[in-house]
Structure formats: C-alpha cells, structure tokens
Design an enzyme around this catalytic site. Structure first.
Site, PDB file in Angstrom:
ATOM      1  N   GLY A 194      31.351  -6.497  98.992  1.00 27.92           N
ATOM      2  CA  GLY A 194      31.355  -7.861  99.484  1.00 27.92           C
ATOM      3  C   GLY A 194      31.772  -8.836  98.404  1.00 27.92           C
ATOM      4  O   GLY A 194      32.880  -9.346  98.386  1.00 27.92           O
ATOM      5  N   ILE A 254      32.889 -10.284 109.726  1.00 22.36           N
ATOM      6  CA  ILE A 254      33.824 -11.395 109.845  1.00 22.36           C
ATOM      7  C   ILE A 254      33.335 -12.406 110.887  1.00 22.36           C
ATOM      8  O   ILE A 254      33.332 -12.132 112.087  1.00 22.36           O
ATOM      9  CB  ILE A 254      35.239 -10.891 110.211  1.00 22.36           C
ATOM     10  CG1 ILE A 254      35.681  -9.812 109.209  1.00 22.36           C
ATOM     11  CG2 ILE A 254      36.208 -12.069 110.240  1.00 22.36           C
ATOM     12  CD1 ILE A 254      35.609 -10.221 107.749  1.00 22.36           C
ATOM     13  N   THR A 255      32.934 -13.574 110.408  1.00 23.45           N
ATOM     14  CA  THR A 255      32.512 -14.650 111.295  1.00 23.45           C
ATOM     15  C   THR A 255      33.722 -15.153 112.080  1.00 23.45           C
ATOM     16  O   THR A 255      34.788 -15.381 111.509  1.00 23.45           O
ATOM     17  CB  THR A 255      31.904 -15.808 110.484  1.00 23.45           C
ATOM     18  OG1 THR A 255      30.801 -15.314 109.713  1.00 23.45           O
ATOM     19  CG2 THR A 255      31.414 -16.918 111.400  1.00 23.45           C
ATOM     20  N   GLU A 306      33.314 -23.625  99.527  1.00 21.73           N
ATOM     21  CA  GLU A 306      32.533 -22.822 100.468  1.00 21.73           C
ATOM     22  C   GLU A 306      31.058 -22.847 100.091  1.00 21.73           C
ATOM     23  O   GLU A 306      30.177 -22.978 100.954  1.00 21.73           O
ATOM     24  CB  GLU A 306      33.049 -21.385 100.483  1.00 21.73           C
ATOM     25  CG  GLU A 306      32.257 -20.479 101.431  1.00 21.73           C
ATOM     26  CD  GLU A 306      32.754 -19.041 101.443  1.00 21.73           C
ATOM     27  OE1 GLU A 306      32.014 -18.174 101.945  1.00 21.73           O
ATOM     28  OE2 GLU A 306      33.878 -18.786 100.960  1.00 21.73           O
ATOM     29  N   ARG A 355      -0.895 -30.212 116.741  1.00 18.73           N
ATOM     30  CA  ARG A 355      -1.746 -29.019 116.819  1.00 18.73           C
ATOM     31  C   ARG A 355      -3.170 -29.355 116.379  1.00 18.73           C
ATOM     32  O   ARG A 355      -3.401 -29.816 115.264  1.00 18.73           O
ATOM     33  CB  ARG A 355      -1.173 -27.910 115.932  1.00 18.73           C
ATOM     34  CG  ARG A 355      -2.016 -26.639 115.869  1.00 18.73           C
ATOM     35  CD  ARG A 355      -2.111 -25.960 117.217  1.00 18.73           C
ATOM     36  NE  ARG A 355      -2.679 -24.622 117.089  1.00 18.73           N
ATOM     37  CZ  ARG A 355      -3.070 -23.884 118.109  1.00 18.73           C
ATOM     38  NH1 ARG A 355      -2.962 -24.350 119.347  1.00 18.73           N
ATOM     39  NH2 ARG A 355      -3.571 -22.679 117.922  1.00 18.73           N
ATOM     40  N   GLN A 392      -5.904 -31.555 103.985  1.00 19.95           N
ATOM     41  CA  GLN A 392      -5.179 -31.861 102.758  1.00 19.95           C
ATOM     42  C   GLN A 392      -4.207 -30.757 102.363  1.00 19.95           C
ATOM     43  O   GLN A 392      -3.084 -31.026 101.917  1.00 19.95           O
ATOM     44  CB  GLN A 392      -6.168 -32.102 101.613  1.00 19.95           C
ATOM     45  CG  GLN A 392      -5.491 -32.564 100.328  1.00 19.95           C
ATOM     46  CD  GLN A 392      -6.476 -32.721  99.185  1.00 19.95           C
ATOM     47  OE1 GLN A 392      -6.993 -31.732  98.680  1.00 19.95           O
ATOM     48  NE2 GLN A 392      -6.735 -33.965  98.793  1.00 19.95           N
ATOM     49  N   THR A 452      25.950 -13.549  96.521  1.00 22.97           N
ATOM     50  CA  THR A 452      24.490 -13.438  96.493  1.00 22.97           C
ATOM     51  C   THR A 452      23.881 -14.283  95.379  1.00 22.97           C
ATOM     52  O   THR A 452      24.567 -14.710  94.438  1.00 22.97           O
ATOM     53  CB  THR A 452      24.061 -11.979  96.275  1.00 22.97           C
ATOM     54  OG1 THR A 452      24.520 -11.562  94.962  1.00 22.97           O
ATOM     55  CG2 THR A 452      24.647 -11.055  97.333  1.00 22.97           C
TER      56      THR A 452
END
Length: 383
Positions: free
Chosen positions: A133, A159-160, A244, A270, A281, A367
């Site tokens: 990669g 591959i996007t 990128e 909630r 706190q 990475t």
C-alpha cells in the site's frame, strides 16, 4: 470556532454547504450505507452547485477559488456524519481529478476534468495493490509501449469509487529501474476492453462509498492518456500526497466535531441516577478534553492548509496534521461512543457510524507509522 484564516465569504459559503448537507445528504445516509455507494445523482447535484470544481480553473468549468474555500467544503462534507460520502466525493475531486488538473494536458482536462467537475463522470485513483500500500515501489502493474498505445497488465485493490468510476488514474511501471523513476500515471476509461471490476469490497466503515478490486488484462491505453511525463508518476503521487493528507485531516476535524456534538446532546438528554449525564463532572470534563483535542488538530491542520495555499513546501506540517488529526478522531469518536453507553453500540445511533468510519483514517493515505518515519527524516532525527 471562527479562525482568522477564513473570510466572510468563506463563512457564508460554509453556511450554504451546511444547509445543503442537512437537506440533501443527511436524510439519505442510511439508505446509501445499505446500498454501499454514493449515487451518481449526488455527484450531478454537487456539480450543478459548483461544489466539485471549487479550486479548478474557470477555463474548465471550475470556480477558480482558493484551496481554503475547498477546505471549508471538505470539512462540512465530513461533518454531515457520513465518512463514506466524504470519501467518495473527496476521492473524485481532491485525489483523482487533481492529478489531471496539476499534471495533465489541455486536451486531457477538456476531456476528463470538465465532465468530472460537472459530476457527469466519476473518477478514481488506483495505486494500491495487494503486494503493498504505502510502498509505491512494490507496484507490479505494468504498462508497456506498443506503438501509439500502452498495454496495461495487473490489478489494484481498495479502490474508492472503483465500482462506479468512468475513468481511473492508474499508477503502473513503465520500466524496471531506477526505483521511484519507473512509474507513470495513466487515464484509463473503465469501458476499455480487458478492464474489469472485481468484487465490491465489504468494509467496516465508509460503507456509503463503493470500494473494489480492478483488473487490467492487456488493456490498450492511448499514449495521449499518459499524465505528464513518462516515469515521473511517483513524483506526482508524492506531491499530491500533501493535499490528500490535508484533506483527510480536515475530514477528521469535521467528523470529530459531529461526534462531540452528538455526545453533548446525548449527555443532556440521558438521565442516570435522576439527573442528566452532563451533570456528572467526569462526563463534563471528558467532553472538554474532546473539544481541546479537536482544537489542537484544527490549528495544526489550518496552519498547514494556509501554507499550502500560499504555495509553500509544507510536507512537515501536512504530515503532522495527518498523523495528529487521524489519531484524534479515533480518540474523540471512541469517547463519544463511551458516553452513549450501550446505546452507542446500537446501529440506530449515528455515533457508531462515526466510530467505524474513523478507524480507516490512521491507515489510508499513509499509515500513522509511515507518517512518523517521514517526520523522523524531516526533523533531522535520522542523519
């Protein structure tokens, strides 16, 4: 929070993008997640509004605006809470088409950039292979010259936009040596003979973006479809990595802001032990820590964007932004899910999607470990 980098025009644009996302994207997120892709209609709609051509020259149908304006769009796109949609659109504009804009010929821009800006054609970038990669030197896909064509053989993965792309920017070896001077970029039309799409990959997150394997079985690519100069593709890829990575950092800031927003809202609603979670706190302080973490990432990233927009070399700053923001969004999303308790683990609550989407950020685009290695060299730690 406001920032000195943004003008009144930027902030007005932010409001319009945010309104668009709330009206036309947010209501459809779950549907697109189930379908596993961002529909072509969204590209077309964004093209009509000028969102896909913010930084591109007016000559090719863009708006000719600065990168800071596109940064506003990128951040707001991610803040809608669908990492997959942000990935699909970002891969089209910031990653794939940017290579044609920066390094392509006038003819290539007319043929591919113009319809891409209009949202009529979808683009993808194909670098990663099963053999590696972040290691671009591990590319095995080859492109051999044969008269007026190059013959592409090999495959790519992760591959996007790989399923629905109309054309793909492909990195392929055009000679054996020297390493890093043997890769070229090609525009490959997906209707070419010998081109095929493998299985649509099922992902932990980013489910509203289509991701696939693609294969090249002696695909003939016209020589005029090579981007820039032969054997300089690695250089182009490395240069574009700065933007990128900045785009990814911006996306992380937007997603983290959404996670914090959801956590604050949930903490007020909630009831536990007869009082809202926000009355405890430990919860209040946790939310403050999350906000501070986001602000650190924001300022590191905005500084890098500012330098990049001025045309300055900002490899160090962009790398720092990428590594900090991507780790940050994982911390913030995880804490936001923790505040939601058991409900956060349920698919009905959007925080689970942000948590899942965040995980890829420290992997994609290089990475965290690769980022640290780059910074080690940039800071002179290694001689």
């Amino acid at each position: 929070m406001s920032h000195w980098m943004f003008t009144e025009e930027h902030e007005m644009f932010r409001k319009s993008v945010r309104a668009f996302m709330e009206k036309e994207v947010v209501p459809n997120i779950e549907k697109w997640e189930r379908e596993g892709e961002t529909p072509r209609s969204l590209y077309k709609r964004m093209g009509e509004l000028g969102y896909l051509g913010i930084k591109f020259p007016e000559e090719y149908g863009g708006s000719g605006l600065d990168l800071i304006m596109e940064a506003v769009f990128t951040e707001e796109l991610a803040k809608c809470g669908a990492g997959g949609v942000a990935a699909a659109i970002g891969s089209h504009t910031s990653i794939a088409m940017t290579n044609i804009w920066k390094y392509g010929s006038h003819e290539q821009k007319q043929k591919y950039l113009v319809p891409g800006i209009k949202g009529e054609l979808i683009a993808a970038l194909a670098i990663t292979e099963s053999s590696g990669g972040s290691d671009v030197s591990a590319i095995k896909t080859t492109a051999k010259r044969a008269g007026d064509y190059y013959i592409l053989t090999g495959s790519k993965t992760f591959i996007t936009n790989g399923v629905n792309a109309d054309y793909v920017i492909v990195a392929a070896r055009t000679r054996e040596d020297p390493v890093h001077r043997n890769v070229s970029l090609f525009i490959v039309e997906t209707n070419s003979e010998g081109y095929s799409v493998g299985k649509k990959l099922k992902k932990l997150g980013w489910r509203s973006s289509d991701t696939s394997e693609i294969f090249f079985d002696n695909v003939k690519v016209p020589s005029e479809n090579i981007i820039g100069n032969e054997n300089e593709g690695f250089l182009y890829v490395m240069e574009n990595f700065q933007y990128e990575r900045l785009t990814m950092a911006l996306g992380c800031i937007g997603a983290a802001e959404k996670a914090l927003e959801l956590a604050i809202k949930y903490s007020k609603e909630r009831i536990q032990f007869k009082q809202p979670l926000s009355e405890f706190q430990v919860i209040r302080h946790k939310l403050v820590d999350m906000a501070v973490d986001i602000e650190k990432a924001r300022n590191i990233t905005y500084r890098a964007i500012y330098l990049y927009n001025k045309g300055e070399n900002c490899v160090t700053e962009a790398t720092m932004a990428k590594v900090y923001a991507t780790e940050m969004v994982n911390r913030v999303a995880d804490q936001a899910l923790q505040i939601h308790g058991g409900n956060g683990y349920m698919m009905e609550y959007p925080i689970q999607r942000i948590w899942r989407d965040a995980r890829i950020q420290t992997i994609g685009g290089g990475t965290t470990q690769i980022m640290y290695e780059i910074l080690t060299k940039r800071l002179g730690i290694l001689s």
